[in-house]
Design an enzyme around this catalytic site. Structure first.
Site, short mmCIF file in Angstrom:
data_model
loop_
_atom_site.label_atom_id
_atom_site.label_comp_id
_atom_site.label_asym_id
_atom_site.label_seq_id
_atom_site.Cartn_x
_atom_site.Cartn_y
_atom_site.Cartn_z
N HIS A 181 -6.18 73.42 38.25
CA HIS A 181 -6.82 72.56 39.24
C HIS A 181 -7.69 73.29 40.25
O HIS A 181 -8.16 72.68 41.21
CB HIS A 181 -5.79 71.74 40.01
N LYS A 205 -10.58 63.52 53.04
CA LYS A 205 -10.00 64.49 52.11
C LYS A 205 -9.32 65.57 52.93
O LYS A 205 -9.49 65.61 54.15
CB LYS A 205 -11.08 65.10 51.21
N ARG A 206 -8.55 66.45 52.27
CA ARG A 206 -7.95 67.54 53.02
C ARG A 206 -9.05 68.38 53.69
O ARG A 206 -10.16 68.49 53.20
CB ARG A 206 -7.12 68.43 52.09
N LYS A 211 -14.80 72.40 51.45
CA LYS A 211 -15.18 70.98 51.39
C LYS A 211 -16.26 70.64 52.42
O LYS A 211 -16.87 69.59 52.38
CB LYS A 211 -13.95 70.09 51.58
N THR A 267 -11.45 63.45 43.37
CA THR A 267 -11.12 62.13 42.84
C THR A 267 -11.49 61.06 43.87
O THR A 267 -11.71 59.90 43.51
CB THR A 267 -9.62 62.02 42.48
N LYS A 315 -13.16 57.11 43.73
CA LYS A 315 -12.66 55.92 44.44
C LYS A 315 -13.78 55.25 45.23
O LYS A 315 -13.91 54.02 45.25
CB LYS A 315 -11.49 56.32 45.37
C1 26V Z 1 -4.85 75.19 47.39
C2 26V Z 1 -5.13 76.18 48.28
C3 26V Z 1 -4.00 76.92 48.84
C4 26V Z 1 -4.45 78.18 49.51
C5 26V Z 1 -5.67 77.98 50.36
C6 26V Z 1 -6.83 77.48 49.58
C7 26V Z 1 -6.46 76.42 48.65
C8 26V Z 1 -7.45 75.65 48.10
C9 26V Z 1 -7.15 74.66 47.23
C10 26V Z 1 -5.84 74.44 46.86
C11 26V Z 1 -5.56 73.34 45.93
C12 26V Z 1 -5.09 73.80 44.61
C13 26V Z 1 -4.86 72.73 43.61
C14 26V Z 1 -5.48 71.41 43.91
O1 26V Z 1 -4.94 70.61 44.63
N1 26V Z 1 -6.61 71.13 43.31
C15 26V Z 1 -7.28 69.84 43.39
O2 26V Z 1 -6.89 69.09 42.25
C16 26V Z 1 -7.53 67.83 42.19
C17 26V Z 1 -6.97 67.11 41.00
O3 26V Z 1 -7.33 67.76 39.83
C18 26V Z 1 -9.03 67.99 42.10
O4 26V Z 1 -9.64 66.73 42.08
C19 26V Z 1 -9.54 68.79 43.29
O5 26V Z 1 -10.91 69.06 43.15
C20 26V Z 1 -8.77 70.09 43.40
O6 26V Z 1 -9.11 70.79 44.58
#
Ligand code: 26V
Length: 797
Positions: free
Chosen positions: A346, A534-535, A540, A642, A646
């Protein structure tokens, strides 16, 4: 009981007395909600049992979706819709003077996820059941989900989430199906009949207790299961600190981790991961053995999907069970395991790729570590044969290197399928980030573009638009979302377009009302609702959005002839508690809001709103009310997104970079129905590789940028003198890793064209229609069908 209103009312009143011990007139909304929930759960229980019985008797292949997050939100309305009993219940309650919408508000969000990854898991469960596919979720029943956000003086403050405070009516505790999970201790190795035997001794044991929730498909007989595990003490140890033991065990399922850069070293997080996979695999094997004599063909009946690397220990855990408990040899066990496990990636962000220090991993999970080590040694020796002497390559591919266990490498080696979540993302995985692995295992890689369940994100959250769609093309689209394309025939039907626009206005009014109640701000319904929810992450680029707002403010202040269509910029975002920069951006958005919304010169043209505590139930009110969808990540960084889908499904127009699934949205709607700007992903990656970007130049050469940047440091926000210097520094002194300044001018231009397009209402409405009409492709039904056919090989049952 639910087929006839009278019968329903009678059953409801009786149930209420029995469960709450109160008469109807004494009962509270909580009592009523709880009673209704119980009735629904009991109503599905027969079909639930039947579904499981069918799967068992027919020996159908089943998929188990392992995920550390399931972001479900509220379930009352969702269940009523899927069971097809919404109307009977709503009108029966109305007769009793109860407003169903009020009861819905009693329910807390099950916020057991951070964002996209967890919500995707929830959408997938809905699609699996609605397509009659045998697929179940396995996760953790966190006592506290994602924190509740309060904004105090413009700053984010976190409070623990208390979603279980009033119980959770949808779950069934199944203590008899509990399993024990060992941590710490040592591994004893003995020879028995010429075979090495491993025993995990002196371990600290934790009991995993399952809580099952029924997952009802949309108007089908299928009721799948979401099983969430809770950690409880096992037998209390003698002569030890009992309270400490209780506290330590229960802490495993106490909190969901908010994704965080300082993950490294958090033993508890690794404990959670092993707890989830070990409990789940034990429970799958137990039920498998009730149907089958031998485990040799396990992979023909069971698929285990791991949602990102968090559950990757499913690989060594399955190996452990097959070898240590079932007596299979290594090669046989490896064959079964690597035909059972499939993996979704992801993110390509290196800071988000999980690595665990051996010094934590090995003592906590001694037997699992031995197995990972063996997998690594065998893999490295294969590499040595393939690339003799190429130490650098072997080192970079190894599962264990520099005293760290690389979870993504374990997933790549131990699974039969690896997929990205949008075409561009998969392309970047194959050709860049995981190219070495792609060269070794090209057959494993595939793409599965994400999707969202249109039943939650359109049918449920936007009933007025749904009705209008059904009036136009019938209700087949609910089963087959591709039918939404039939809406395109209304492209020149001005009365239909008008009706869609009226629905949007109604939804905007509803959101404005909520904003008014929460913030005291009046919102102009005729303004463009421009939304980014979004987060909060640097990539982003909420920062790009708010800097643009500052620029517009400057224009309005300085140029009496400057014309813009009134806009309301709406933000919703939680920042990880330890993410300093993200929290600064929240403060900046709130400071800009304060300044702009108060200024009598601009307040009718420009509004900025920060929505507190963005979560699923709030999202359901936000998407239907949007005119503009902000999807402005630095190209190459957002794996899919996602929220973009939406918004599209609810008729908002995307302002976006060619990143993640935006690329595919763009392909579907065409240039005329989307606003694309900014660097492309190959340009971004090129800059990273070869340099050449100097953000300082943009500061010097573009006076719009210079003015806004200087305002971050000057007295523009009088009460917060040097608050925003870290933002200035990250953009100028640290050379703006996310190309905010590089894309600024392009963003300003595209936003200007958004304003013009909106003023041509006919054109805007047509754009909106095309977006709705083309959104069927982004239903998670399509995504799940692809997973079912191409990865899991499961069939409707
Ligand atoms: C985690 C972290 C943790 C450390 C700091 C930076 C950072 C950046 C991103 C993440 C997220 C990791 C996994 C995640 O949630 N990915 C998301 O998954 C969604 C479903 O597939 C996708 O639509 C998003 O684009 C993706 O960011």
């Amino acid at each position: 009981m639910f087929s006839d209103k009278g019968e329903f009312k009678e059953a409801f009143l009786k149930k209420l007395e029995m469960t709450c011990g109160k008469s109807f007139s004494e009962s509270s909304e909580k009592d009523q909600f709880f009673t209704l929930g119980l009735m629904i759960r009991e109503y599905v229980s027969t079909e639930w049992i039947n579904t499981n019985e069918r799967y068992r008797v027919d020996k159908v292949k089943q998929v188990y979706y392992f995920s550390i997050e399931f972001l479900l939100g509220r379930l009352l309305h969702h269940n009523l819709l899927n069971l097809g009993i919404e109307d009977v219940v709503a009108s029966g309650l109305a007769d009793l003077g109860i407003d169903l919408a009020h009861l819905e508000d009693v329910e807390s969000d099950a916020g057991l996820g951070n964002g996209g990854l967890g919500r995707l898991a929830a959408c997938f469960l809905d699609s699996l059941a609605s397509l009659n596919l045998p697929g179940h979720g396995y996760g953790i029943r966190y006592k506290h989900g994602l924190f509740e956000q309060k904004i105090v003086d413009g700053y984010q403050v976190e409070l623990p989430d208390q979603w279980l405070r009033n119980g959770h009516v949808w779950e069934v505790r199944k203590a008899d199906l509990s399993v024990e999970i060992p941590f710490w201790g040592e591994v004893e190795v003995r020879e028995e009949n010429g075979r090495q035997v491993f025993r995990h001794i002196h371990a600290e044991r934790v009991t995993a207790v399952p809580y099952d929730m029924p997952v009802a498909g949309y108007k089908t007989d299928t009721i799948n299961t979401l099983r969430l595990w809770t950690a409880e003490p096992s037998r209390y140890p003698i002569n030890q600190d009992v309270l400490k033991y209780k506290r330590e065990t229960e802490s495993i399922s106490e909190f969901l981790y908010p994704d965080d850069t300082q993950d490294e070293g958090k033993i508890l997080r690794l404990k959670q991961q092993y707890f989830l996979v070990s409990a789940s695999i034990k429970s799958i094997i137990q039920s498998y053995k009730r149907q089958h004599h031998s485990l040799i063909n396990f992979h023909e009946y069971v698929s285990i999907h791991i949602n990102d690397t968090h559950p990757v220990l499913a690989i060594p855990e399955l190996m452990r069970v097959l070898i240590d408990e079932e007596g299979l040899g290594w090669d046989t066990a490896w064959g079964i395991t690597t035909q059972t496990i499939s993996y979704t990636n992801h993110t390509t962000l290196s800071e988000a790729l999980e690595k665990w220090p051996v010094r934590i991993f090995q003592p906590l999970l001694p037997r699992i570590f031995m197995i990972v080590n063996e997998v690594n040694e065998r893999f490295c020796s294969d590499l040595w044969n393939k690339y003799p002497g190429d130490w650098n390559r072997i080192e970079s591919l190894a599962i264990i290197a520099h005293n760290q266990v690389k979870m993504a490498h374990l997933a790549l080696v131990g699974s039969y399928s690896v997929n990205g979540v949008a075409a561009l993302h998969t392309d970047i995985l194959q050709n860049r980030e995981m190219n070495h692995f792609y060269k070794i295992f090209p057959e494993k890689f595939n793409n599965k573009t994400n999707g969202i369940t249109h039943r939650s994100w359109l049918l449920k959250s936007n009933p007025s638009l749904s009705n209008l769609i059904t009036m136009g093309i019938g209700d087949e689209w609910i089963r087959d979302p591709n039918q939404l394309r039939r809406l395109l025939k209304f492209k020149n039907d001005s009365s239909y377009l008008q009706a869609i626009s009226d629905v949007k206005t109604e939804n905007k009014k509803n959101l404005a009302k909520r904003i008014r109640a929460q913030t005291g701000e009046w919102i102009n319904i005729d303004s463009i609702f421009d939304i980014q929810v979004k987060r909060l992450h640097a990539y982003k680029r909420q920062l790009l959005n708010i800097l643009h707002v500052m620029y517009l403010y400057n224009r309005l202040k300085e140029d009496a002839h400057f014309h813009m269509h009134p806009r309301t910029f709406i933000f919703g975002a939680k920042a990880s508690p330890g993410y300093y920069f993200a929290k600064k951006v929240i403060k900046l958005i709130n400071s800009v809001a304060e300044k702009v919304n108060k200024d009598s010169l601009t307040k009718d043209t420009l509004k900025v709103i920060f929505l507190e505590n963005y979560r699923v139930s709030l999202a359901e009110e936000v998407f239907p009310a949007a005119d503009v969808s902000e999807q402005i990540s630095t190209a190459s960084k957002e794996a899919s997104g996602t929220g973009n889908m939406k918004f599209m499904m609810n008729g908002a127009i995307t302002v976006g970079t060619l990143d993640g699934a935006n690329v595919e949205i763009h392909e579907k709607v065409g240039d005329e129905n989307i606003f694309i700007f900014g660097l492309r992903s190959d340009e971004v990656l090129n800059y990273y590789q070869h340099g050449g970007y100097h953000s300082m130049e943009y500061y010097h050469h573009d006076k719009r940028i210079r003015q806004v940047m200087d305002q971050l440091k000057s007295g523009f926000f009088p009460e917060v003198m040097d608050e925003f210097e870290p933002i200035f520094d990250s953009l100028i002194m640290e050379n703006d890793q996310y190309f905010v300044l590089r894309d600024f001018s392009s963003y300003v231009n595209v936003q200007e064209s958004v304003g013009y397009a909106y003023e041509d209402q006919k054109r805007w409405r047509q754009m909106s229609l095309v977006n709705i009409g083309e959104s069927g492709h982004f239903s998670s039904d399509r995504t799940i069908e692809e997973y079912a056919n191409e990865i899991w090989h499961i069939h409707p049952s």
